[in-house]
Design an enzyme around this catalytic site. Structure first.
Site, PDB file in Angstrom:
ATOM      1  N   GLU A 198      -9.232  -2.292   6.938  1.00  0.00           N
ATOM      2  CA  GLU A 198     -10.085  -2.787   5.850  1.00  0.00           C
ATOM      3  C   GLU A 198      -9.277  -3.199   4.623  1.00  0.00           C
ATOM      4  O   GLU A 198      -9.573  -4.205   3.966  1.00  0.00           O
ATOM      5  CB  GLU A 198     -11.107  -1.700   5.459  1.00  0.00           C
ATOM      6  CG  GLU A 198     -12.139  -2.134   4.451  1.00  0.00           C
ATOM      7  CD  GLU A 198     -13.032  -3.242   4.995  1.00  0.00           C
ATOM      8  OE1 GLU A 198     -12.804  -4.395   4.601  1.00  0.00           O
ATOM      9  OE2 GLU A 198     -13.940  -2.974   5.800  1.00  0.00           O
ATOM     10  N   GLY A 218      -8.352  -6.241  -0.513  1.00  0.00           N
ATOM     11  CA  GLY A 218      -8.223  -4.929  -1.179  1.00  0.00           C
ATOM     12  C   GLY A 218      -9.411  -4.015  -1.005  1.00  0.00           C
ATOM     13  O   GLY A 218      -9.637  -3.453   0.073  1.00  0.00           O
ATOM     14  N   GLU A 226       2.973  -8.592  -3.741  1.00  0.00           N
ATOM     15  CA  GLU A 226       3.706  -8.166  -2.547  1.00  0.00           C
ATOM     16  C   GLU A 226       5.154  -7.851  -2.919  1.00  0.00           C
ATOM     17  O   GLU A 226       5.638  -8.292  -3.967  1.00  0.00           O
ATOM     18  CB  GLU A 226       3.679  -9.286  -1.498  1.00  0.00           C
ATOM     19  CG  GLU A 226       2.301  -9.591  -0.954  1.00  0.00           C
ATOM     20  CD  GLU A 226       1.649  -8.354  -0.335  1.00  0.00           C
ATOM     21  OE1 GLU A 226       2.193  -7.798   0.618  1.00  0.00           O
ATOM     22  OE2 GLU A 226       0.586  -7.939  -0.834  1.00  0.00           O
ATOM     23  N   LYS A 264      -4.507 -13.256   5.239  1.00  0.00           N
ATOM     24  CA  LYS A 264      -5.867 -12.690   5.217  1.00  0.00           C
ATOM     25  C   LYS A 264      -6.866 -13.653   5.853  1.00  0.00           C
ATOM     26  O   LYS A 264      -7.777 -13.233   6.576  1.00  0.00           O
ATOM     27  CB  LYS A 264      -6.266 -12.388   3.768  1.00  0.00           C
ATOM     28  CG  LYS A 264      -5.400 -11.292   3.144  1.00  0.00           C
ATOM     29  CD  LYS A 264      -5.566 -11.253   1.638  1.00  0.00           C
ATOM     30  CE  LYS A 264      -4.711 -10.179   1.007  1.00  0.00           C
ATOM     31  NZ  LYS A 264      -4.552 -10.328  -0.427  1.00  0.00           N
TER      32      LYS A 264
HETATM   33  P1  NAP Z   1       5.214  -0.891  -2.096  1.00  0.00           P
HETATM   34  O1  NAP Z   1       4.762  -0.346  -3.384  1.00  0.00           O
HETATM   35  O2  NAP Z   1       6.381  -1.827  -2.073  1.00  0.00           O
HETATM   36  O3  NAP Z   1       5.516   0.355  -1.127  1.00  0.00           O
HETATM   37  C1  NAP Z   1       6.105   0.190   0.126  1.00  0.00           C
HETATM   38  C2  NAP Z   1       6.569   1.557   0.602  1.00  0.00           C
HETATM   39  O4  NAP Z   1       7.135   1.395   1.895  1.00  0.00           O
HETATM   40  C3  NAP Z   1       7.652   2.168  -0.275  1.00  0.00           C
HETATM   41  O5  NAP Z   1       7.430   3.546  -0.401  1.00  0.00           O
HETATM   42  C4  NAP Z   1       8.943   1.913   0.500  1.00  0.00           C
HETATM   43  O6  NAP Z   1       9.919   2.936   0.346  1.00  0.00           O
HETATM   44  C5  NAP Z   1       8.442   1.958   1.921  1.00  0.00           C
HETATM   45  N1  NAP Z   1       9.273   1.151   2.798  1.00  0.00           N
HETATM   46  C6  NAP Z   1       9.524  -0.167   2.727  1.00  0.00           C
HETATM   47  N2  NAP Z   1      10.365  -0.551   3.722  1.00  0.00           N
HETATM   48  C7  NAP Z   1      10.646   0.573   4.425  1.00  0.00           C
HETATM   49  C8  NAP Z   1      11.442   0.839   5.563  1.00  0.00           C
HETATM   50  N3  NAP Z   1      12.129  -0.121   6.161  1.00  0.00           N
HETATM   51  N4  NAP Z   1      11.502   2.115   6.014  1.00  0.00           N
HETATM   52  C9  NAP Z   1      10.812   3.099   5.396  1.00  0.00           C
HETATM   53  N5  NAP Z   1      10.019   2.908   4.324  1.00  0.00           N
HETATM   54  C10 NAP Z   1       9.936   1.652   3.842  1.00  0.00           C
HETATM   55  O7  NAP Z   1       4.043  -1.653  -1.343  1.00  0.00           O
HETATM   56  P2  NAP Z   1       2.474  -1.453  -1.526  1.00  0.00           P
HETATM   57  O8  NAP Z   1       2.007  -2.332  -2.618  1.00  0.00           O
HETATM   58  O9  NAP Z   1       2.138  -0.024  -1.546  1.00  0.00           O
HETATM   59  O10 NAP Z   1       1.947  -2.145  -0.184  1.00  0.00           O
HETATM   60  C11 NAP Z   1       1.991  -1.467   1.055  1.00  0.00           C
HETATM   61  C12 NAP Z   1       1.205  -2.284   2.073  1.00  0.00           C
HETATM   62  O11 NAP Z   1      -0.132  -2.473   1.609  1.00  0.00           O
HETATM   63  C13 NAP Z   1       1.744  -3.706   2.312  1.00  0.00           C
HETATM   64  O12 NAP Z   1       1.505  -4.064   3.647  1.00  0.00           O
HETATM   65  C14 NAP Z   1       0.873  -4.562   1.410  1.00  0.00           C
HETATM   66  O13 NAP Z   1       0.779  -5.897   1.834  1.00  0.00           O
HETATM   67  C15 NAP Z   1      -0.440  -3.852   1.550  1.00  0.00           C
HETATM   68  N6  NAP Z   1      -1.384  -4.048   0.458  1.00  0.00           N
HETATM   69  C16 NAP Z   1      -1.014  -3.832  -0.825  1.00  0.00           C
HETATM   70  C17 NAP Z   1      -1.944  -3.984  -1.829  1.00  0.00           C
HETATM   71  C18 NAP Z   1      -1.602  -3.768  -3.269  1.00  0.00           C
HETATM   72  O14 NAP Z   1      -2.450  -4.034  -4.117  1.00  0.00           O
HETATM   73  N7  NAP Z   1      -0.413  -3.274  -3.588  1.00  0.00           N
HETATM   74  C19 NAP Z   1      -3.248  -4.361  -1.515  1.00  0.00           C
HETATM   75  C20 NAP Z   1      -3.605  -4.563  -0.174  1.00  0.00           C
HETATM   76  C21 NAP Z   1      -2.660  -4.402   0.806  1.00  0.00           C
HETATM   77  P3  NAP Z   1      10.675   3.194  -1.049  1.00  0.00           P
HETATM   78  O15 NAP Z   1       9.592   3.482  -2.035  1.00  0.00           O
HETATM   79  O16 NAP Z   1      11.551   4.363  -0.793  1.00  0.00           O
HETATM   80  O17 NAP Z   1      11.408   1.927  -1.356  1.00  0.00           O
HETATM   81  N1  HSE Z   2      -0.550  -8.975  -3.081  1.00  0.00           N
HETATM   82  C1  HSE Z   2      -1.899  -8.899  -2.648  1.00  0.00           C
HETATM   83  C2  HSE Z   2      -2.797  -9.597  -3.659  1.00  0.00           C
HETATM   84  C3  HSE Z   2      -2.304  -7.474  -2.494  1.00  0.00           C
HETATM   85  O1  HSE Z   2      -2.339  -9.813  -4.778  1.00  0.00           O
HETATM   86  O2  HSE Z   2      -3.925  -9.922  -3.328  1.00  0.00           O
HETATM   87  C4  HSE Z   2      -3.690  -7.312  -1.931  1.00  0.00           C
HETATM   88  O3  HSE Z   2      -3.724  -7.713  -0.595  1.00  0.00           O
END
Ligand code: NAP
Ligand code: HSE
Length: 440
Positions: A131, A136, A192, A207
């Protein structure tokens, strides 16, 4: 005592931290809903010693997502690492092969490997829930899989990237520089890891590819999405559009046509008093047209810690209810191939911003060239450099003049050819910027 629901949490960034906070704050409420306690049983990220604004030290640490997926004792593997290949994909495959439920927010991975992972999940009677991967906090995946699944879906469209909508809104309201606002979006946790995925339209295309599979029951095909991002949108385009009654939005559109399914992501002008024109900031919206329901529009926060983690935890809770059936709206083996409809000639108006050599007769010459290609002009506005820069200094004679043209319904080919002629005539001083106008 009832066994707790054990979570293996891979990725401790923005979303991973949000999930931990929800489990900590709302754990007892969630336990009431699922009939057993919920706990984080294992965690992993790249850097064990990083300050994350949340204390993960009490939880058992694994060196890699694959190691956690393989060896930890958990019920649900929560993949919040990101990336279309690499650690996320490897660990997801391992967890599914173990017959473990996987909850992920990773649209890039699913847009490229959705069918393979869905098959793996279904063969192993494991859930694969996502989801949070689309828009989001908006519950659009469940809406398409469940509530709307009695309909034939005709079109799905909307604002699918929070970062871009946040940036376009702040450029609109504050007239600030692109790079400065992108930095703010990153600090808010919206962007991202590689923000060119956001501003280049790729994230929205990931998406859209998932929405197409959910809506039309077709194989997931990210490569079929036509993609343009917002890199070339300037504050000047935003101001000029505003004065003419429009907002600029990055739209994703998937539509069934006579030739197949057309999927496109690009900036578009939409009337500013339309529902979609009023969606601002990090908010997303997804509109679905179905044969019996008519039109439905879902609006909500499209990115950020709380909203995204809310969808992840909703999916974790769902794994305790009904899971292990079709990952998309159909079993993965039933997802149909489809014809990629060619991008239809956009039927509508165009916004064109030109920098012209400021010479007598230029306006008339442009209007004439446009008329030669059958293009009627809704408006043509000259904007002086004081307008553009937002300061009081007048443009001096000989400076290029900015002209914004809004056309009535025409084709992209006609506009491109007319512009080519105008350029050959020696009137154009800079690169024209052309944006489609959508009347959704
Ligand atoms: P983020 O803040 O960059 O966090 C990514 C995490 O994954 C970090 O803890 C990082 O470790 C870890 N990581 C990255 N590469 C790794 C590897 N090779 N081995 C082990 N750990 C690894 O990203 P996020 O924003 O939370 O997003 C996570 C996912 O949710 C992504 O798929 C993104 O597209 C999705 N998403 C994000 C949002 C949003 O609003 N942020 C919304 C919807 C979906 P370190 O911290 O130690 O570097
Ligand atoms: N980077 C993405 C955005 C996170 O800004 O919409 C949510 O999927």
């Amino acid at each position: 005592m009832t066994e707790p629901l054990k979570i293996g949490l891979a990725g401790l960034g923005t979303v991973g931290r949000g999930v931990a906070r929800i489990i900590e704050n709302n754990g007892s409420e969630i336990a009431r809903k699922i009939g057993r306690p919920i706990e984080i049983a294992a965690v992993t990220a790249r850097d064990r010693n990083k300050d994350r604004g949340y204390d993960f030290s009490p939880f058992p640490w694994f060196e890699t997502p694959a190691e956690l997926a393989e060896k930890a004792d958990y019920d649900v593997f929560v993949e919040l690492v990101g990336g279309e290949e690499g650690a996320a994909l490897e660990a997801t495959r391992i967890a599914l092969k173990r017959g473990k439920h996987v909850v992920t927010a990773n649209k890039a991975m699913l847009a490229l490997h959705g069918q393979e992972l869905a098959l793996l999940a279904e063969q192993n009677k494991a859930g694969l829930l996502f989801e949070a991967a689309v828009a989001g906090g908006i519950p659009i995946v469940k809406s398409l899989k469940e509530s709307l699944s009695g309909n034939r879906i005709e079109r799905i469209y909307g604002i699918l990237n929070g970062t871009c909508n946040y940036m376009l809104t702040r450029m609109q309201n504050e007239g600030k520089d692109f790079a400065e606002i992108l930095k703010a979006a990153q600090e808010e946790g919206y962007a991202e890891a590689d923000p060119s995925f956001d501003i280049g339209g790729i994230d929205a295309a990931h998406k859209l590819a998932l929405l197409t599979t959910l809506g039309f029951g077709t194989v997931t095909s990210f490569d079929d999405v036509y993609v343009e991002g917002i890199e070339n949108i300037t504050p000047e385009d935003i101001r000029a559009s505003d004065e003419l009654g429009y907002r600029i939005k990055l739209l994703g559109v998937a539509v069934k046509t006579e030739d197949g399914i057309e999927q496109r992501v690009h900036p578009a002008l939409v009337p500013k008093d339309s529902a979609i024109g009023e969606v601002s900031g990090v908010t997303n919206c997804v509109c679905v047209d179905g044969d019996f329901i008519g039109s439905v529009m879902l609006i909500g926060p499209g990115a950020g810690e709380g909203a995204t983690a809310s969808s992840v935890v909703g999916d974790i809770i769902d794994t305790t209810r009904q899971c292990g059936d079709a990952v998309f709206t159909l079993p993965a083996s039933e997802l149909a191939p489809y014809n990629r409809a060619p991008l239809r000639a956009h039927e509508g108006g165009y916004y064109v911003r030109l920098q012209l050599h400021d010479r007598p007769g230029t306006f008339a010459a442009i209007a004439t060239r446009m008329a030669e290609y059958g293009i009627s002009l809704e408006s043509i506005v000259q904007r002086h450099s004081d307008h553009i820069a937002g300061d009081s200094s007048k443009g001096s004679e000989g400076d290029p003049a900015q002209v914004v043209i809004i056309t009535y319904q025409t084709t992209e080919q006609a506009v491109s050819e007319a512009l080519r002629e105008i350029e050959k005539d020696g009137h154009i001083a800079g690169q024209p910027n052309m944006i489609r106008i959508e009347r959704l």
